[in-house]
Design a protein around this motif. Structure first.
Motif, PDB file in Angstrom:
ATOM      1  N   TRP A  97      33.837  39.057  27.812  1.00  0.00           N
ATOM      2  CA  TRP A  97      33.647  40.494  27.997  1.00  0.00           C
ATOM      3  C   TRP A  97      34.591  41.034  29.063  1.00  0.00           C
ATOM      4  N   CYS A  98      34.794  40.274  30.134  1.00  0.00           N
ATOM      5  CA  CYS A  98      35.734  40.688  31.179  1.00  0.00           C
ATOM      6  C   CYS A  98      37.134  40.858  30.601  1.00  0.00           C
ATOM      7  N   GLN A  99      37.536  39.915  29.742  1.00  0.00           N
ATOM      8  CA  GLN A  99      38.865  40.014  29.142  1.00  0.00           C
ATOM      9  C   GLN A  99      38.943  41.172  28.164  1.00  0.00           C
ATOM     10  N   ILE A 100      37.860  41.409  27.407  1.00  0.00           N
ATOM     11  CA  ILE A 100      37.828  42.552  26.488  1.00  0.00           C
ATOM     12  C   ILE A 100      38.036  43.850  27.266  1.00  0.00           C
ATOM     13  N   LEU A 101      37.311  44.025  28.362  1.00  0.00           N
ATOM     14  CA  LEU A 101      37.448  45.236  29.173  1.00  0.00           C
ATOM     15  C   LEU A 101      38.867  45.383  29.697  1.00  0.00           C
ATOM     16  N   THR A 102      39.433  44.276  30.163  1.00  0.00           N
ATOM     17  CA  THR A 102      40.803  44.304  30.683  1.00  0.00           C
ATOM     18  C   THR A 102      41.780  44.750  29.611  1.00  0.00           C
ATOM     19  N   ASP A 103      41.624  44.197  28.420  1.00  0.00           N
ATOM     20  CA  ASP A 103      42.536  44.539  27.322  1.00  0.00           C
ATOM     21  C   ASP A 103      42.325  45.967  26.838  1.00  0.00           C
ATOM     22  N   VAL A 104      41.073  46.415  26.743  1.00  0.00           N
ATOM     23  CA  VAL A 104      40.789  47.774  26.285  1.00  0.00           C
ATOM     24  C   VAL A 104      41.325  48.805  27.277  1.00  0.00           C
ATOM     25  N   LEU A 105      41.187  48.531  28.575  1.00  0.00           N
ATOM     26  CA  LEU A 105      41.653  49.471  29.594  1.00  0.00           C
ATOM     27  C   LEU A 105      43.144  49.311  29.873  1.00  0.00           C
ATOM     28  N   GLY A 106      43.714  48.165  29.487  1.00  0.00           N
ATOM     29  CA  GLY A 106      45.127  47.922  29.742  1.00  0.00           C
ATOM     30  C   GLY A 106      45.448  47.841  31.216  1.00  0.00           C
ATOM     31  N   HIS A 107      44.525  47.291  31.984  1.00  0.00           N
ATOM     32  CA  HIS A 107      44.680  47.264  33.445  1.00  0.00           C
ATOM     33  C   HIS A 107      44.027  46.000  34.005  1.00  0.00           C
ATOM     34  N   GLU A 108      44.607  45.446  35.047  1.00  0.00           N
ATOM     35  CA  GLU A 108      44.001  44.301  35.730  1.00  0.00           C
ATOM     36  C   GLU A 108      42.586  44.660  36.196  1.00  0.00           C
ATOM     37  N   ILE A 109      41.684  43.715  36.057  1.00  0.00           N
ATOM     38  CA  ILE A 109      40.318  43.898  36.558  1.00  0.00           C
ATOM     39  C   ILE A 109      39.979  42.735  37.484  1.00  0.00           C
ATOM     40  N   ILE A 110      39.411  43.069  38.633  1.00  0.00           N
ATOM     41  CA  ILE A 110      39.010  42.071  39.618  1.00  0.00           C
ATOM     42  C   ILE A 110      37.502  41.875  39.526  1.00  0.00           C
ATOM     43  N   VAL A 111      37.093  40.638  39.334  1.00  0.00           N
ATOM     44  CA  VAL A 111      35.672  40.306  39.223  1.00  0.00           C
ATOM     45  C   VAL A 111      35.302  39.423  40.408  1.00  0.00           C
ATOM     46  N   TYR A 112      34.310  39.852  41.163  1.00  0.00           N
ATOM     47  CA  TYR A 112      33.874  39.077  42.319  1.00  0.00           C
ATOM     48  C   TYR A 112      32.862  38.027  41.893  1.00  0.00           C
ATOM     49  N   LYS A 113      33.072  36.801  42.327  1.00  0.00           N
ATOM     50  CA  LYS A 113      32.144  35.718  42.015  1.00  0.00           C
ATOM     51  C   LYS A 113      30.788  36.020  42.651  1.00  0.00           C
ATOM     52  N   GLY A 114      29.728  35.666  41.931  1.00  0.00           N
ATOM     53  CA  GLY A 114      28.386  35.935  42.440  1.00  0.00           C
ATOM     54  C   GLY A 114      28.063  37.408  42.488  1.00  0.00           C
ATOM     55  N   SER A 115      28.743  38.210  41.648  1.00  0.00           N
ATOM     56  CA  SER A 115      28.592  39.664  41.729  1.00  0.00           C
ATOM     57  C   SER A 115      27.176  40.121  41.384  1.00  0.00           C
ATOM     58  N   GLU A 116      26.408  39.292  40.673  1.00  0.00           N
ATOM     59  CA  GLU A 116      25.043  39.674  40.320  1.00  0.00           C
ATOM     60  C   GLU A 116      24.205  39.927  41.565  1.00  0.00           C
ATOM     61  N   TYR A 117      24.509  39.168  42.643  1.00  0.00           N
ATOM     62  CA  TYR A 117      23.724  39.293  43.871  1.00  0.00           C
ATOM     63  C   TYR A 117      24.433  40.113  44.955  1.00  0.00           C
ATOM     64  N   LEU A 118      25.682  40.524  44.708  1.00  0.00           N
ATOM     65  CA  LEU A 118      26.430  41.230  45.744  1.00  0.00           C
ATOM     66  C   LEU A 118      25.792  42.546  46.189  1.00  0.00           C
ATOM     67  N   PRO A 119      25.253  43.382  45.273  1.00  0.00           N
ATOM     68  CA  PRO A 119      24.628  44.623  45.751  1.00  0.00           C
ATOM     69  C   PRO A 119      23.477  44.371  46.729  1.00  0.00           C
ATOM     70  N   ALA A 120      22.637  43.375  46.429  1.00  0.00           N
ATOM     71  CA  ALA A 120      21.536  43.054  47.345  1.00  0.00           C
ATOM     72  C   ALA A 120      22.078  42.573  48.678  1.00  0.00           C
ATOM     73  N   ALA A 121      23.169  41.801  48.639  1.00  0.00           N
ATOM     74  CA  ALA A 121      23.757  41.299  49.877  1.00  0.00           C
ATOM     75  C   ALA A 121      24.409  42.422  50.674  1.00  0.00           C
ATOM     76  N   ALA A 122      25.100  43.319  49.983  1.00  0.00           N
ATOM     77  CA  ALA A 122      25.829  44.383  50.667  1.00  0.00           C
ATOM     78  C   ALA A 122      24.911  45.317  51.426  1.00  0.00           C
ATOM     79  N   ILE A 123      23.693  45.506  50.919  1.00  0.00           N
ATOM     80  CA  ILE A 123      22.772  46.439  51.549  1.00  0.00           C
ATOM     81  C   ILE A 123      22.332  45.975  52.935  1.00  0.00           C
TER      82      ILE A 123
END
Length: 493
Positions: A408-434
């Motif tokens: 899905w990450c690659q699909i989004l990158t190809d559809v948008l035609g732009h590099e996309i940065i994905v942070y590891k463990g991003s599922e928990y990052l919002p809880a951590a950032a708060i």
């Protein structure tokens, strides 16, 4: 050592992260939630949010955390809900979720009385039947006994957990931005609007900033969740505030895509962005705004297609099964396209009755094509939202549960035609950032940007680059995708 207990009260799950004062995650746990679907109605039980919070907290304590070592509790959560609460802190009824558009008639009544232009100028946002202000009028008209029993209404799922912990009825500026009642620049309720609709303004919660301490754990809630009575509890923020903070976007031209149950594209600015389809939120850093294009359909599409395609004996590992199908799929899904409006949609138009649709299925269509086209449909929807903001992206980051699906990450990158940065463990990052909210209040860091930079330095990221031939193909498919909604709508009308 002192720790900060952080939580994200989402739609599909409650996630907990135990953080050190330096921003290190030491424990993580997630508990799934049930959504109650009844026709077009979408609800959850607030008691489930609090029970999951208590269960995760119990896990922390069983793993060695001591109550006296917790210096603060702070949360993010889903927004734009209507959560009616009685004086005894129990829910007056189920929470009506943000994706529930039942109050369309009430929205029209409010707009006729107050004026659509007046509402949108003050709140910075489009007004419709999914907005809590409309839902509150619906509650009074359709369930007057329930309305009468309500002490306060809350806007975000984390607000209810805060109420159970402290007895305080509050919301934060980001969540309040979704209520249809807050002056987005003054950060105050339009109380006269409540009076004009014969609604009790005393039922509204106090509005606070994310880093403000709003109370402490009571003796009663201490016995339920395990934290020491007197532990500070902070206002926290709606999920878009936490996600934007975690994604590291801070300048014009930087965008974040969130693939949770629902999704959005967000950028930040020093003022609201007055464009159709753009939702404006007061951000966690004061005097800044998040400009959001929200979608009702994102990770829920992945969950749906996984459940549909997996054989009965593979239901428990349906995600893994579909991931293998995706790894065998090809860009363009052999001509199959999917309109991903399973839950209705609110962009490019608010339409609570539209349905999802496959187009282009033939005898040669395989499961791989159905799986991939579903995720391609979401990617096209996101591209449509990004283009509506009319800014050239310089940086795009991706966060949320969907970011774990590599194809899905690659699909989004190809559809948008732009590099996309994905942070590891991003599922928990919002809880951590708060956790930054607590650290600012305690004087440990100067501002939100300082903590976000430390989070991202400590979490490696993956960069996805577009495949030119895929991008060229998707550009052609996208032109056909844009015709799908008008065509399907004309059939269903």
């Amino acid at each position: 050592m002192k720790y900060i207990a952080t939580f994200d009260i989402g739609t599909t799950a409650v996630k907990g992260v135990l953080m050190t004062a330096s921003g290190k995650s030491v424990m993580e746990k997630s508990i799934n939630l049930e959504t109650i679907l009844n026709g077009e109605y979408k609800e959850q039980r607030p008691e489930d949010w609090y029970a999951a919070f208590c269960e995760i907290s119990g896990f922390f304590f069983r793993e060695g955390l001591r109550p006296e070592d917790v210096s603060g509790i702070v949360m993010s959560g889903q927004m734009q809900d209507l959560i009616p609460v009685k004086a005894d802190l129990e829910p007056a009824c189920n929470a009506i979720l943000y994706s529930d558009g039942r109050a369309g008639q009430q929205a029209r009544e409010i707009a006729d009385c107050i004026g659509t232009e007046t509402i949108e100028k003050s709140t910075g946002n489009h007004f419709d039947g999914s907005i809590p202000f409309s839902k509150l009028l619906w509650l009074k008209q359709k369930k007057p006994a329930v309305y009468k029993s309500v002490e306060k209404i809350l806007i975000s799922s984390k607000d209810y957990v805060i109420t159970r912990l402290t007895g305080a009825f509050i919301t934060d500026v980001t969540s309040a931005s979704t209520a249809g009642l807050m002056d987005i620049r003054q950060k105050c309720w339009n109380l006269q609007w409540m009076q004009r609709m014969d609604l009790d303004s005393e039922k509204l919660p106090d509005i606070r900033y994310a880093e403000e301490q709003v109370g402490t754990v009571t003796l009663k809630s201490s016995g339920e969740c395990g934290y020491a009575a007197g532990t500070p509890v902070y206002a926290g923020t709606g999920d878009a505030g936490a996600t934007t903070l975690a994604s590291g976007i801070s300048q014009d031209g930087e965008f974040n895509i969130n693939l949770g149950t629902s999704g959005w594209i967000a950028c930040v600015s020093h003022d609201i962005l007055e464009k159709p389809g753009v939702f404006n939120l007061a951000a966690m850093p004061r005097n800044s705004y998040i400009n959001v294009v929200p979608f009702l359909n994102a990770g829920n599409v992945h969950k749906w297609i996984s459940g549909i395609l997996a054989p009965e004996d593979r239901i428990k590992d349906s995600y893994e099964y579909v991931d293998r199908l995706l790894s065998q799929s090809h860009a363009g899904s052999h001509g199959v396209m999917f309109l991903p409006y399973l839950a209705g949609e609110r962009f490019p138009v608010m339409d609570t009755v539209i349905k999802g649709s496959f187009v282009g299925i033939g005898f040669d269509t395989a499961k791989q094509d159905l799986a991939r086209s579903a995720l391609e449909g979401v990617a096209f929807s996101i591209r449509q939202g990004l283009e509506s903001i009319e800014r050239v992206p310089e940086k795009i980051s991706l966060i949320g549960g969907g970011a774990q699906v590599k194809t899905w990450c690659q699909i989004l990158t190809d559809v948008l035609g732009h590099e996309i940065i994905v942070y590891k463990g991003s599922e928990y990052l919002p809880a951590a950032a708060i956790a930054a909210a607590v650290l600012i209040d305690q004087g440990e860091i100067a501002d939100y940007a300082s903590f976000v930079n430390s989070l991202q330095n400590d979490n490696d990221s993956i960069s996805y680059e577009p495949v030119p031939e895929n991008t060229e193909l998707y550009n052609k498919v996208y032109r056909h995708y844009l015709k799908m909604y008008p065509g399907i709508k004309s059939i269903l009308s």
